[in-house]
Design an enzyme around this catalytic site. Structure first.
Site, mmCIF file in Angstrom:
data_model
loop_
_atom_site.group_PDB
_atom_site.id
_atom_site.type_symbol
_atom_site.label_atom_id
_atom_site.label_comp_id
_atom_site.label_asym_id
_atom_site.label_seq_id
_atom_site.Cartn_x
_atom_site.Cartn_y
_atom_site.Cartn_z
ATOM 1 N N CYS A 32 -10.230 62.111 -2.792
ATOM 2 C CA CYS A 32 -11.201 61.261 -3.515
ATOM 3 C C CYS A 32 -12.645 61.567 -3.128
ATOM 4 O O CYS A 32 -13.557 61.250 -3.890
ATOM 5 C CB CYS A 32 -10.946 59.794 -3.206
ATOM 6 S SG CYS A 32 -9.298 59.228 -3.565
HETATM 7 O O1 KQY Z 1 -9.159 57.798 -5.847
HETATM 8 C C1 KQY Z 1 -10.275 58.198 -5.915
HETATM 9 N N1 KQY Z 1 -10.483 59.316 -6.573
HETATM 10 C C2 KQY Z 1 -11.500 57.441 -5.474
HETATM 11 C C3 KQY Z 1 -11.276 56.218 -4.707
HETATM 12 C C4 KQY Z 1 -12.431 55.296 -4.928
HETATM 13 C C5 KQY Z 1 -12.406 54.072 -4.114
HETATM 14 C C6 KQY Z 1 -13.614 53.250 -4.351
HETATM 15 N N2 KQY Z 1 -13.851 52.278 -3.339
#
Ligand code: KQY
Length: 367
Positions: A357
């Site tokens: 992420c």
């Molecule tokens: O899963 C993702 N690509 C991003 C996670 C974002 C979390 C926001 N607090």
């Protein structure tokens, strides 16, 4: 800012390469929001710097930092890491950065998705998000690549592709009324095909239990190579993850990819003991109006599937759980020739995501 192209990647012969294709670089952003990251973001900054410095052992990496944090980030990041000043609202480069696409002549272009902080004013995680929404276009400027502005809300973590015409996603996220309430499933599927250059979309139902992104696929399931996916699984029928993973497995087995293949499913168990936020962790996070509450006892969406592929390497979240070693063993078997690194990821997980992420790969111009 350069005017976006008025065509689509598919119309121009561009498609998103698979993550295992050779990469030119990796992009990240620097954590500093006190309502996401505890203790003035210090523990998260150490975790992000560890990931960036590790990626830099494999390929070029750029970290986007605010002017206030620039000097600190520069000190904490290795000299191999490029640091640039770009304003962000938080640090989830997978979702705020461009998704890069490439054509047969290996020209690279950027897809700039409309971003609404995972749901806008209908359950999104913070407001405003306007700085995040500009990040992809700024990176396209820095890299000197042409840009497509997608006319719909999407996040890079909501999709995975095999580079051979197939995309994985989840209904929980992409069909959520807090993203594109006016688009039907077929319209969204067509939109993904146009902007990712794919022909087939495999829809899973939900993502990892309690994932605050509304079930991003990049925490549940990803391609390991064409025809083969990795899926987060759970063997405890009393755990809500059990039903989600079983449903995903059934859908994957029933699917056909763009080349007509039945998918092979490699199972990677979620941590043996479910992870939750402690009171000490929660107390270190500032409360802000409109921001996602981060309360003690909240189940954390921990999954080894949120690993990142870099040139010659795999960077895997570590949860200090007996399944850490199993995840590494499986990934070493699946990616012979790549060095598999475990990185301590709890501080990233507390913010709601993990290694995948916080990163975004930029494909190499030449394969
Ligand atoms: O899963 C993702 N690509 C991003 C996670 C974002 C979390 C926001 N607090």
């Amino acid at each position: 800012m350069a005017v976006p192209l008025s065509t689509t990647p598919r119309a121009d012969g561009f498609a998103m390469p698979a993550e295992w294709a050779p990469q030119a670089a990796c992009w990240m952003a620097w954590p500093e929001r006190p309502d996401t990251w505890r203790l003035n973001s210090k523990p998260a900054q150490i975790a992000f710097a560890t990931v960036a410095n590790l990626v830099a052992e494999h390929e070029a990496v750029t970290v986007c930092v605010s002017y206030q944090q620039f000097a600190l980030a520069r000190r904490m990041l290795s000299s191999a890491v490029r640091v640039v000043e770009i304003t962000t609202n938080d640090a989830w480069m997978r979702d705020i950065g461009p998704t890069f696409v490439r054509d047969a002549r290996h020209e690279v272009r950027a897809v700039d998705w409309a971003f609404n902080a995972w749901g806008g004013h209908r359950g999104g995680l913070y407001s405003p998000w306007d700085a995040d929404d500009q990040v992809a276009s700024k990176i396209a400027e820095i890299e000197g690549v042409a840009r497509y502005r997608a006319p719909f809300v999407m996040e890079g973590g909501a999709i995975h592709v095999d580079g051979e015409g197939t995309c994985l996603t989840t209904e929980q996220c992409l069909l959520n009324p807090n993203r594109n309430p006016d688009l039907t499933r077929i319209e969204l599927e067509n939109a993904l095909c146009e902007y990712l250059g794919v022909e087939t979309v495999v829809w899973l139902s939900e993502g990892i239990y309690n994932d605050e992104t509304d079930g991003h696929v990049d925490n549940l399931c990803c391609f390991l190579r064409p025809g083969v996916v990795a899926l987060a699984t759970c063997t405890n029928p009393a755990d809500p993850q059990y039903r989600i993973s079983a449903d995903a497995r059934a859908r994957l087995k029933a699917a056909r990819d763009a080349r007509g293949r039945v998918l092979e499913v490699v199972e990677i168990p979620v941590p043996q003991t479910p992870l939750s936020m402690t009171a000490a962790e929660s107390n270190g996070i500032e409360r802000a109006e409109g921001a996602q509450p981060r309360t003690a006892g909240t189940r954390l969406a921990a999954s080894y599937i949120n690993f990142l592929l870099v040139n010659g390497g795999v960077i895997v979240p570590q949860f200090n759980d007996p399944h850490d070693a199993r995840a590494v063993a499986i990934l070493e078997e699946q990616f012979p020739g790549r060095k598999v690194h475990l990185v301590s990821s709890r501080e990233i997980l507390l913010g709601g995501g993990n290694v995948h992420c916080i990163t975004q790969q930029q494909p190499a111009k030449r394969a």
